[in-house]
Motif scaffolding. Sequence first.
Motif, PDB file in Angstrom:
ATOM      1  N   ASN A 113       6.426   9.795   7.355  1.00 27.27           N
ATOM      2  CA  ASN A 113       6.841   9.737   5.950  1.00 27.27           C
ATOM      3  C   ASN A 113       5.696  10.000   4.975  1.00 27.27           C
ATOM      4  O   ASN A 113       5.929  10.196   3.792  1.00 27.27           O
ATOM      5  CB  ASN A 113       7.465   8.375   5.619  1.00 27.27           C
ATOM      6  N   VAL A 114       4.451   9.971   5.482  1.00 28.55           N
ATOM      7  CA  VAL A 114       3.277  10.198   4.634  1.00 28.55           C
ATOM      8  C   VAL A 114       2.288  11.087   5.382  1.00 28.55           C
ATOM      9  O   VAL A 114       2.428  11.316   6.580  1.00 28.55           O
ATOM     10  CB  VAL A 114       2.594   8.863   4.231  1.00 28.55           C
ATOM     11  N   SER A 115       1.267  11.542   4.682  1.00 26.12           N
ATOM     12  CA  SER A 115       0.226  12.336   5.327  1.00 26.12           C
ATOM     13  C   SER A 115      -0.618  11.455   6.243  1.00 26.12           C
ATOM     14  O   SER A 115      -0.666  10.227   6.080  1.00 26.12           O
ATOM     15  CB  SER A 115      -0.681  12.980   4.273  1.00 26.12           C
ATOM     16  N   ASN A 121       8.004  -0.372   5.547  1.00 25.67           N
ATOM     17  CA  ASN A 121       9.150  -0.909   4.817  1.00 25.67           C
ATOM     18  C   ASN A 121       9.871  -1.906   5.713  1.00 25.67           C
ATOM     19  O   ASN A 121      10.493  -1.524   6.703  1.00 25.67           O
ATOM     20  CB  ASN A 121      10.086   0.225   4.404  1.00 25.67           C
ATOM     21  N   LEU A 122       9.804  -3.180   5.354  1.00 25.65           N
ATOM     22  CA  LEU A 122      10.394  -4.241   6.173  1.00 25.65           C
ATOM     23  C   LEU A 122      11.916  -4.226   6.182  1.00 25.65           C
ATOM     24  O   LEU A 122      12.537  -4.894   7.012  1.00 25.65           O
ATOM     25  CB  LEU A 122       9.890  -5.613   5.698  1.00 25.65           C
ATOM     26  N   GLY A 137       0.801  -1.223   0.000  1.00 22.94           N
ATOM     27  CA  GLY A 137       0.000   0.000   0.000  1.00 22.94           C
ATOM     28  C   GLY A 137       0.826   1.262   0.000  1.00 22.94           C
ATOM     29  O   GLY A 137       0.472   2.243  -0.649  1.00 22.94           O
ATOM     30  N   ASN A 138       1.949   1.257   0.729  1.00 20.25           N
ATOM     31  CA  ASN A 138       2.820   2.434   0.744  1.00 20.25           C
ATOM     32  C   ASN A 138       4.173   2.074   1.360  1.00 20.25           C
ATOM     33  O   ASN A 138       4.293   1.916   2.569  1.00 20.25           O
ATOM     34  CB  ASN A 138       2.193   3.591   1.519  1.00 20.25           C
ATOM     35  N   ALA A 139       5.193   1.965   0.522  1.00 17.83           N
ATOM     36  CA  ALA A 139       6.532   1.566   0.977  1.00 17.83           C
ATOM     37  C   ALA A 139       7.249   2.669   1.741  1.00 17.83           C
ATOM     38  O   ALA A 139       8.218   2.389   2.445  1.00 17.83           O
ATOM     39  CB  ALA A 139       7.377   1.118  -0.210  1.00 17.83           C
ATOM     40  N   ARG A 180      -5.567   5.598   5.117  1.00 16.44           N
ATOM     41  CA  ARG A 180      -6.018   4.848   3.935  1.00 16.44           C
ATOM     42  C   ARG A 180      -5.390   3.453   3.905  1.00 16.44           C
ATOM     43  O   ARG A 180      -6.085   2.449   3.728  1.00 16.44           O
ATOM     44  CB  ARG A 180      -5.659   5.608   2.655  1.00 16.44           C
ATOM     45  N   VAL A 181      -4.081   3.391   4.107  1.00 13.10           N
ATOM     46  CA  VAL A 181      -3.389   2.103   4.041  1.00 13.10           C
ATOM     47  C   VAL A 181      -3.799   1.216   5.222  1.00 13.10           C
ATOM     48  O   VAL A 181      -4.051   0.020   5.045  1.00 13.10           O
ATOM     49  CB  VAL A 181      -1.859   2.292   3.997  1.00 13.10           C
TER      50      VAL A 181
END
Length: 77
Positions: free
Chosen positions: A54-56, A43-44, A37-39, A62-63
């Motif tokens: 790192n995102v909004s 992020n593993l 959905g979003n790396a 959403r993810v």
Amino acid sequence: MDEETLLEQGYRKYRGADIDIYFNTNVCAHSGNCVKGNAELFNLDRKPWIVPDNVSKEEAKRVIHTCPSGALQYIEK
């Protein structure tokens, strides 16, 4: 759910400026929706593997809503 309940249930907190994300490995069904959905958020290959800033906040929500098991939860600030 409140933070105290999440932590009591075994969720780990990943702190962000606008949203805190909680993950419980014992609930995870390994669908991969989070990393697909979003790396930038999930992020593993890094530690910590979840970086809320790192995102909004909207993108994080959403993810997280695509997680079928409930292993991912969040609390908005």
